[in-house]
Design a protein around this motif. Structure first.
Motif, PDB file in Angstrom:
ATOM      1  N   ARG A  78     -54.969  28.299  55.756  1.00 54.72           N
ATOM      2  CA  ARG A  78     -55.878  27.443  56.546  1.00 54.72           C
ATOM      3  C   ARG A  78     -55.475  27.425  58.012  1.00 54.72           C
ATOM      4  NH1 ARG A  78     -55.794  24.569  51.814  1.00 54.72           N
ATOM      5  NH2 ARG A  78     -54.050  23.250  52.423  1.00 54.72           N
ATOM      6  N   ARG A  79     -54.190  27.321  58.266  1.00 55.61           N
ATOM      7  CA  ARG A  79     -53.723  27.260  59.661  1.00 55.61           C
ATOM      8  C   ARG A  79     -53.916  28.594  60.380  1.00 55.61           C
ATOM      9  NH1 ARG A  79     -50.454  22.513  60.703  1.00 55.61           N
ATOM     10  NH2 ARG A  79     -50.448  21.259  58.810  1.00 55.61           N
ATOM     11  N   THR A  91     -56.335  30.716  59.674  1.00 56.50           N
ATOM     12  CA  THR A  91     -57.780  30.772  59.896  1.00 56.50           C
ATOM     13  C   THR A  91     -58.166  29.937  61.109  1.00 56.50           C
ATOM     14  OG1 THR A  91     -58.173  31.141  57.547  1.00 56.50           O
ATOM     15  CG2 THR A  91     -60.030  30.322  58.847  1.00 56.50           C
ATOM     16  N   ASP A  92     -57.628  28.726  61.210  1.00 51.45           N
ATOM     17  CA  ASP A  92     -57.901  27.859  62.371  1.00 51.45           C
ATOM     18  C   ASP A  92     -57.429  28.525  63.670  1.00 51.45           C
ATOM     19  OD1 ASP A  92     -58.940  25.983  60.642  1.00 51.45           O
ATOM     20  OD2 ASP A  92     -57.194  24.643  60.736  1.00 51.45           O
ATOM     21  N   ALA A  93     -56.223  29.106  63.641  1.00 47.91           N
ATOM     22  CA  ALA A  93     -55.679  29.742  64.843  1.00 47.91           C
ATOM     23  C   ALA A  93     -56.500  30.964  65.233  1.00 47.91           C
ATOM     24  CB  ALA A  93     -54.222  30.128  64.608  1.00 47.91           C
ATOM     25  N   THR A  95     -59.677  31.379  64.786  1.00 49.63           N
ATOM     26  CA  THR A  95     -60.897  30.867  65.418  1.00 49.63           C
ATOM     27  C   THR A  95     -60.596  30.362  66.819  1.00 49.63           C
ATOM     28  OG1 THR A  95     -61.811  30.265  63.265  1.00 49.63           O
ATOM     29  CG2 THR A  95     -62.756  29.173  65.206  1.00 49.63           C
ATOM     30  N   ARG A  96     -59.548  29.563  66.940  1.00 51.76           N
ATOM     31  CA  ARG A  96     -59.193  28.954  68.235  1.00 51.76           C
ATOM     32  C   ARG A  96     -58.864  30.007  69.292  1.00 51.76           C
ATOM     33  NH1 ARG A  96     -55.971  25.695  66.171  1.00 51.76           N
ATOM     34  NH2 ARG A  96     -54.044  26.840  66.394  1.00 51.76           N
TER      35      ARG A  96
END
Length: 108
Positions: free
Chosen positions: A97-98, A100-102, A104-105
């Motif tokens: 999850r982290r 994936t978030d990174a 995107t960011r």
């Protein structure tokens, strides 16, 4: 930076001083690391999950805190995209999850 997914990690259960352990060697390492494990099945499952993350997230390097005392699971998980970001997590699913978030960011 690796562009292609890494070849498989070599992971196996072991015994060290009559105690259960797990041995692993990543493709870029010359010698295996041996972890004393109170729950070798869980440690092996955690290593396999990190191996899968390593295989499916090219460009990212994954790792964890290596302890010298017996472990029941891996902790201090991290993933690094060199020169861009590092993320930390407590479990392999949280690490995904982290990442994936990174991604995107940072537009990775």
């Amino acid at each position: 930076m690796r562009e292609d997914p890494a070849p498989g990690w070599h992971i196996e259960t072991a015994t060290v001083n009559d105690r259960p352990a797990v041995s692993f060697r990543r493709p870029w390492e010359d010698t295996p690391t041996v972890l004393s494990a109170t729950d070798p099945d869980r440690v092996t499952a955690d290593l396999r999950a990190l191996e899968e993350i390593d295989r499916t997230h090219p460009g990212w390097y994954v790792g964890f805190l290596i302890r010298t005392t017996p472990v029941s699971h891996l902790d201090g998980l991290w993933a690094q995209y060199p020169g861009v970001t590092v993320v930390h997590a407590e479990t392999p699913p949280d690490l995904i999850r982290r990442i994936t978030d990174a991604r995107t960011r940072h537009g990775l």
